[in-house]
Design a protein around this motif. Sequence first.
Motif, PDB file in Angstrom:
ATOM      1  N   THR A   1      12.472  -4.398  78.862  1.00 30.52           N
ATOM      2  CA  THR A   1      12.751  -3.201  79.646  1.00 30.52           C
ATOM      3  C   THR A   1      13.238  -2.091  78.711  1.00 30.52           C
ATOM      4  OG1 THR A   1      15.054  -3.808  80.129  1.00 30.52           O
ATOM      5  CG2 THR A   1      13.344  -4.568  81.672  1.00 30.52           C
ATOM      6  N   GLY A   2      12.938  -0.865  79.095  1.00 30.11           N
ATOM      7  CA  GLY A   2      13.193   0.238  78.178  1.00 30.11           C
ATOM      8  C   GLY A   2      12.357   0.100  76.927  1.00 30.11           C
ATOM      9  N   GLY A   3      11.174  -0.488  77.085  1.00 32.20           N
ATOM     10  CA  GLY A   3      10.391  -0.933  75.930  1.00 32.20           C
ATOM     11  C   GLY A   3       9.378   0.048  75.392  1.00 32.20           C
ATOM     12  N   THR A   4       9.430   1.310  75.807  1.00 33.11           N
ATOM     13  CA  THR A   4       8.423   2.266  75.352  1.00 33.11           C
ATOM     14  C   THR A   4       8.982   3.338  74.431  1.00 33.11           C
ATOM     15  OG1 THR A   4       8.727   3.710  77.284  1.00 33.11           O
ATOM     16  CG2 THR A   4       7.065   1.943  77.449  1.00 33.11           C
ATOM     17  N   SER A   5      10.257   3.250  74.078  1.00 37.19           N
ATOM     18  CA  SER A   5      10.838   4.265  73.193  1.00 37.19           C
ATOM     19  C   SER A   5      12.094   3.709  72.542  1.00 37.19           C
ATOM     20  CB  SER A   5      11.185   5.544  73.971  1.00 37.19           C
ATOM     21  OG  SER A   5      12.167   5.290  74.951  1.00 37.19           O
ATOM     22  N   GLY A   6      12.537   4.384  71.493  1.00 32.79           N
ATOM     23  CA  GLY A   6      13.794   4.041  70.852  1.00 32.79           C
ATOM     24  C   GLY A   6      13.895   2.597  70.420  1.00 32.79           C
ATOM     25  N   LEU A   7      15.054   2.021  70.630  1.00 34.22           N
ATOM     26  CA  LEU A   7      15.303   0.644  70.208  1.00 34.22           C
ATOM     27  C   LEU A   7      14.401  -0.334  70.944  1.00 34.22           C
ATOM     28  CD1 LEU A   7      17.017  -1.159  68.423  1.00 34.22           C
ATOM     29  CD2 LEU A   7      18.780  -1.154  70.210  1.00 34.22           C
ATOM     30  N   GLY A   8      14.134  -0.094  72.217  1.00 40.15           N
ATOM     31  CA  GLY A   8      13.254  -0.984  72.975  1.00 40.15           C
ATOM     32  C   GLY A   8      11.867  -1.057  72.397  1.00 40.15           C
ATOM     33  N   ARG A   9      11.368   0.095  71.928  1.00 43.56           N
ATOM     34  CA  ARG A   9      10.043   0.082  71.301  1.00 43.56           C
ATOM     35  C   ARG A   9      10.045  -0.800  70.058  1.00 43.56           C
ATOM     36  NH1 ARG A   9       6.897   5.164  68.252  1.00 43.56           N
ATOM     37  NH2 ARG A   9       5.485   3.813  67.080  1.00 43.56           N
ATOM     38  N   ARG A  10      11.098  -0.688  69.232  1.00 41.26           N
ATOM     39  CA  ARG A  10      11.153  -1.491  68.002  1.00 41.26           C
ATOM     40  C   ARG A  10      11.260  -2.978  68.310  1.00 41.26           C
ATOM     41  NH1 ARG A  10       8.622   2.191  65.294  1.00 41.26           N
ATOM     42  NH2 ARG A  10       9.833   4.122  65.089  1.00 41.26           N
ATOM     43  N   ILE A  11      11.996  -3.321  69.366  1.00 47.98           N
ATOM     44  CA  ILE A  11      12.078  -4.726  69.776  1.00 47.98           C
ATOM     45  C   ILE A  11      10.712  -5.219  70.215  1.00 47.98           C
ATOM     46  CG2 ILE A  11      13.010  -6.278  71.536  1.00 47.98           C
ATOM     47  CD1 ILE A  11      15.592  -4.564  71.430  1.00 47.98           C
ATOM     48  N   ALA A  12      10.019  -4.419  71.028  1.00 49.02           N
ATOM     49  CA  ALA A  12       8.681  -4.804  71.482  1.00 49.02           C
ATOM     50  C   ALA A  12       7.740  -4.989  70.300  1.00 49.02           C
ATOM     51  CB  ALA A  12       8.133  -3.756  72.446  1.00 49.02           C
ATOM     52  N   GLU A  13       7.803  -4.081  69.339  1.00 47.28           N
ATOM     53  CA  GLU A  13       6.921  -4.178  68.169  1.00 47.28           C
ATOM     54  C   GLU A  13       7.232  -5.419  67.339  1.00 47.28           C
ATOM     55  OE1 GLU A  13       5.956   0.562  67.407  1.00 47.28           O
ATOM     56  OE2 GLU A  13       7.661  -0.380  66.389  1.00 47.28           O
ATOM     57  N   ALA A  14       8.520  -5.766  67.212  1.00 52.51           N
ATOM     58  CA  ALA A  14       8.882  -6.975  66.460  1.00 52.51           C
ATOM     59  C   ALA A  14       8.318  -8.215  67.136  1.00 52.51           C
ATOM     60  CB  ALA A  14      10.403  -7.073  66.337  1.00 52.51           C
ATOM     61  N   LEU A  15       8.394  -8.273  68.458  1.00 51.78           N
ATOM     62  CA  LEU A  15       7.828  -9.413  69.190  1.00 51.78           C
ATOM     63  C   LEU A  15       6.309  -9.459  69.028  1.00 51.78           C
ATOM     64  CD1 LEU A  15       9.941  -9.000  72.459  1.00 51.78           C
ATOM     65  CD2 LEU A  15      10.235 -10.800  70.749  1.00 51.78           C
ATOM     66  N   LEU A  16       5.680  -8.302  69.081  1.00 43.85           N
ATOM     67  CA  LEU A  16       4.223  -8.243  68.927  1.00 43.85           C
ATOM     68  C   LEU A  16       3.794  -8.694  67.534  1.00 43.85           C
ATOM     69  CD1 LEU A  16       3.652  -4.869  70.774  1.00 43.85           C
ATOM     70  CD2 LEU A  16       2.662  -7.062  71.464  1.00 43.85           C
ATOM     71  N   ARG A  17       4.538  -8.293  66.513  1.00 40.98           N
ATOM     72  CA  ARG A  17       4.183  -8.695  65.149  1.00 40.98           C
ATOM     73  C   ARG A  17       4.273 -10.199  64.958  1.00 40.98           C
ATOM     74  NH1 ARG A  17       6.716  -3.717  63.648  1.00 40.98           N
ATOM     75  NH2 ARG A  17       8.731  -4.779  63.435  1.00 40.98           N
ATOM     76  N   GLU A  18       5.107 -10.859  65.775  1.00 38.82           N
ATOM     77  CA  GLU A  18       5.232 -12.312  65.691  1.00 38.82           C
ATOM     78  C   GLU A  18       4.249 -13.029  66.607  1.00 38.82           C
ATOM     79  OE1 GLU A  18       6.940 -14.240  63.719  1.00 38.82           O
ATOM     80  OE2 GLU A  18       8.121 -12.738  62.653  1.00 38.82           O
ATOM     81  N   GLY A  19       3.305 -12.282  67.190  1.00 43.48           N
ATOM     82  CA  GLY A  19       2.229 -12.907  67.944  1.00 43.48           C
ATOM     83  C   GLY A  19       2.376 -12.917  69.442  1.00 43.48           C
TER      84      GLY A  19
END
Length: 245
Positions: free
Chosen positions: A11-29
């Motif tokens: 949640t809050g996953g499209t900007s700021g810290l949430g975006r970076r968290i989402a990207e980290a999860l995506l990079r791990e597959g």
Amino acid sequence: MRLRHKVAVVTGGTSGLGRRIAEALLREGAQVVCAARSERDMPAITELAGPRAAFHHVDVRDPDSVRGLMSFAQDRFGKLDICVANAGVTRDGPVHRLDPKEWDEVLDTNLTGAFHCMQAAVPYLQLSAGTLINVSSALSTRVSPGATAYSVSKAGLDMLTRAAAVELGALGIRVNAVAPGFIGEGMGSRLSDNDLVWDDYRTRLVSGRLGTGDEVGRAVVFLASPDGGYVNGHVLEVNGGLQWA
């Protein structure tokens, strides 16, 4: 690729810290639903991960909206393994002047919003022995004048994390939190932009610098992955050795 075949909601996953968290999860597959009230940086996230990333509109203050989010993740990717309750707001002001509506907004978003995420995610997470990760703050345990509503919401979130870990353990669900310090993303980016404030706070950082959103994202990945499989009911501070007078 520690999270290959895992499905996450942020949640809050499209900007700021949430975006970076989402990207980290995506990079791990992982496959990730980035949920927010606005699509904001979603095109850049999609460019990174293609069909493994999806957007869904949500207002975490509305339990029906949150239930719809979890259902969407199930329908889109077939299951849910990881729920990151990151959506948050802050409204500054001392307790004797803070507008009660602003107090309610902060508590409803930061604390009750995470509670809504927990309740809506549990029916799916118990099927996958999944994990809940709340995004708290260094201010959950430190007094910062003018940030009372925010600090109270995050202190409550820490206790919600610990209590839920005990209650949901029998369902096979782990519950943890990350508590970022001063991070150069989202709300934290305003700190270094104010020279007067930054000169004061910089001396409190053992690392001598702001943290990055990617560093918080990697902490979330640790808690979500098998590497953190025996961590439960813990609030992991990610603050570069923050000192507080």
